[in-house]
Design a protein around this motif. Structure first.
Motif, mmCIF file in Angstrom:
data_model
loop_
_atom_site.group_PDB
_atom_site.id
_atom_site.type_symbol
_atom_site.label_atom_id
_atom_site.label_comp_id
_atom_site.label_asym_id
_atom_site.label_seq_id
_atom_site.Cartn_x
_atom_site.Cartn_y
_atom_site.Cartn_z
ATOM 1 N N ALA A 68 -18.539 19.115 -19.259
ATOM 2 C CA ALA A 68 -19.062 18.125 -20.191
ATOM 3 C C ALA A 68 -18.306 18.164 -21.517
ATOM 4 N N GLY A 80 -14.886 16.696 -21.206
ATOM 5 C CA GLY A 80 -14.922 15.241 -21.161
ATOM 6 C C GLY A 80 -14.987 14.636 -22.544
ATOM 7 N N ALA A 126 -15.866 13.088 -18.115
ATOM 8 C CA ALA A 126 -16.606 14.290 -17.715
ATOM 9 C C ALA A 126 -17.045 14.203 -16.262
ATOM 10 N N ARG A 185 -23.480 16.783 -14.986
ATOM 11 C CA ARG A 185 -23.400 16.440 -16.401
ATOM 12 C C ARG A 185 -24.695 15.843 -16.934
#
Length: 400
Positions: free
Chosen positions: A51, A54, A70, A121
């Motif tokens: 995450a 990303g 992500a 995520r």
């Protein structure tokens, strides 16, 4: 006493499992967050790293939103691991990978069709901000803090011929990912692990009391070898009394919710099997379960009064149960069914019960609420207090 806690296999769920929560969703979230604050649905380090990476790459590339990058990094990590071992536990997206085995581009793997609709995520948003890795509440508008940037760099700066950052950036630009397999999947680097552990143990945006709850649990875990998995009763022996009563309150709430669910399921089975719809007759058959519900409400009420941790929705449900005369099982059953409304509902006549819109899905809902071995992953908000503590244990162990 030591027991083997079940570590769930990540599976692909394209839609959220239907659940029977008796309009207590906010109370469920309250007690999960009370016991293990700030980790959302995160139970291994790389959930946070993917995450954060990303968000970091979106800042550098500008052409794509953080969520797209992500999700694609996560999908590529899972697919590369799938290519190495298609039966590997912990993978998501296996059905899509089998269906679209030749899909490897960023354009493809950034789409749910080629991976899953609900990626890891999606369960990191609360944790990213609560652990001080980001600022902001919506993923696409989040900005990395210094700690979050360090976590992203620890992941992206890995060298596999060329850096992971260079490989992913080129891939986003249209190149093939080539042979970079190591470094993307769940074996986090020592630096990623240390950053995550520091965040778990450090006070951030949460109140000191919240961070202390998490830190005290982690310190309790330290009494066991990381190969061992202590049960919750064992962990409580290493906690302060105030934290123990909070856990007992959350467990009492779990028991109350489970008893209410069981009552609905059993009532539905009687209707399905014997076609009994009159609420008085149903109450007669469920007298033992209704007594158990009253007992669970009393236990929760006592625990909540002692801990001073009572969510208003849970208090309202408890008061509904305890305010009904002991000899009025019919009214108690009606109250619970009215609160349900999805599996069963009260008929217009008032003395009959009808099938609700999710009556046919009740067995699936029963598994989702009561059999946590089948959960998508540890940390789901509807999971139990014990399972939430187990989630933190697994995250802590992954940091070792």
């Amino acid at each position: 006493m030591m027991t083997d806690w079940f570590i769930p296999e990540m599976e692909e769920f394209e839609t959220q499992r239907a659940l029977l929560n008796l309009n207590l969703n906010k109370a469920i979230r309250y007690y999960r967050e009370l016991i293990v604050p700030g980790i959302g649905g995160v139970w291994f380090v790389r959930q946070l790293s993917w995450a954060a990476a990303g968000i970091k790459l979106a800042e550098e590339i500008h052409n794509f939103r953080p969520v797209k990058i992500a999700n694609a990094i996560e999908a590529m990590a899972c697919k590369l691991a799938w290519r190495q071992d298609r039966n590997q536990e912990g993978l998501r997206g296996k059905r899509a990978f089998n269906r679209y085995s030749d899909a490897w581009s960023f354009k493809e793997l950034s789409q749910p069709k080629f991976y899953v609709r609900i990626p890891f995520r999606s369960s990191t948003v609360r944790a990213l901000s609560s652990l001080g890795l980001t600022e902001g509440s919506r993923f696409n508008s989040m900005e990395l803090t210094k700690n979050g940037s360090c976590l992203a760099e620890a992941f992206l700066s890995q060298k596999r011929g060329k850096s992971i950052r260079k490989a992913i950036t080129d891939w986003i630009g249209g190149d093939e990912i080539r042979n970079i397999v190591d470094g993307l999947w769940r074996d986090a680097t020592s630096e990623e692990k240390q950053i995550t552990l520091d965040r778990l143990m450090t006070n951030t945006n949460d109140s000191l009391a919240k961070s202390e709850r998490r830190a005290c649990l982690i310190k309790a875990f330290g009494n066991y070898k990381k190969e061992d998995v202590p049960d919750l009763d064992s962990v409580k022996k290493h906690l302060q009394p105030d934290q123990v009563i909070e856990i007992k309150t959350a467990q009492a709430f779990d028991a109350l919710l489970k008893t209410g669910r069981d009552l609905i399921y059993e009532c539905a089975e009687i209707i399905d099997k014997d076609n009994i719809r009159i609420i008085g007759k149903l109450a007669d058959k469920l007298d033992k379960m209704l007594k158990k519900l009253r007992s669970a409400a009393n236990i929760f009420h006592e625990c909540a009064n002692k801990s001073k941790k009572q969510h208003q929705d849970a208090a309202n449900f408890t008061n509904e149960i305890l305010s009904i005369d002991l000899d009025n099982d019919e009214e108690l059953l009606r109250k619970v069914i009215t609160r349900d409304g999805v599996i069963l509902k009260s008929a217009a006549e008032g003395n009959k019960i009808e099938k609700g819109p999710l009556f046919s899905r009740r067995k699936e809902m029963d598994e989702g609420a009561g059999n946590e071995k089948q959960e998508e992953f540890a940390g789901m908000e509807e999971s139990s207090t014990e399972y939430k503590v187990r989630q933190l244990f697994e995250l802590w162990r992954n940091c070792q």
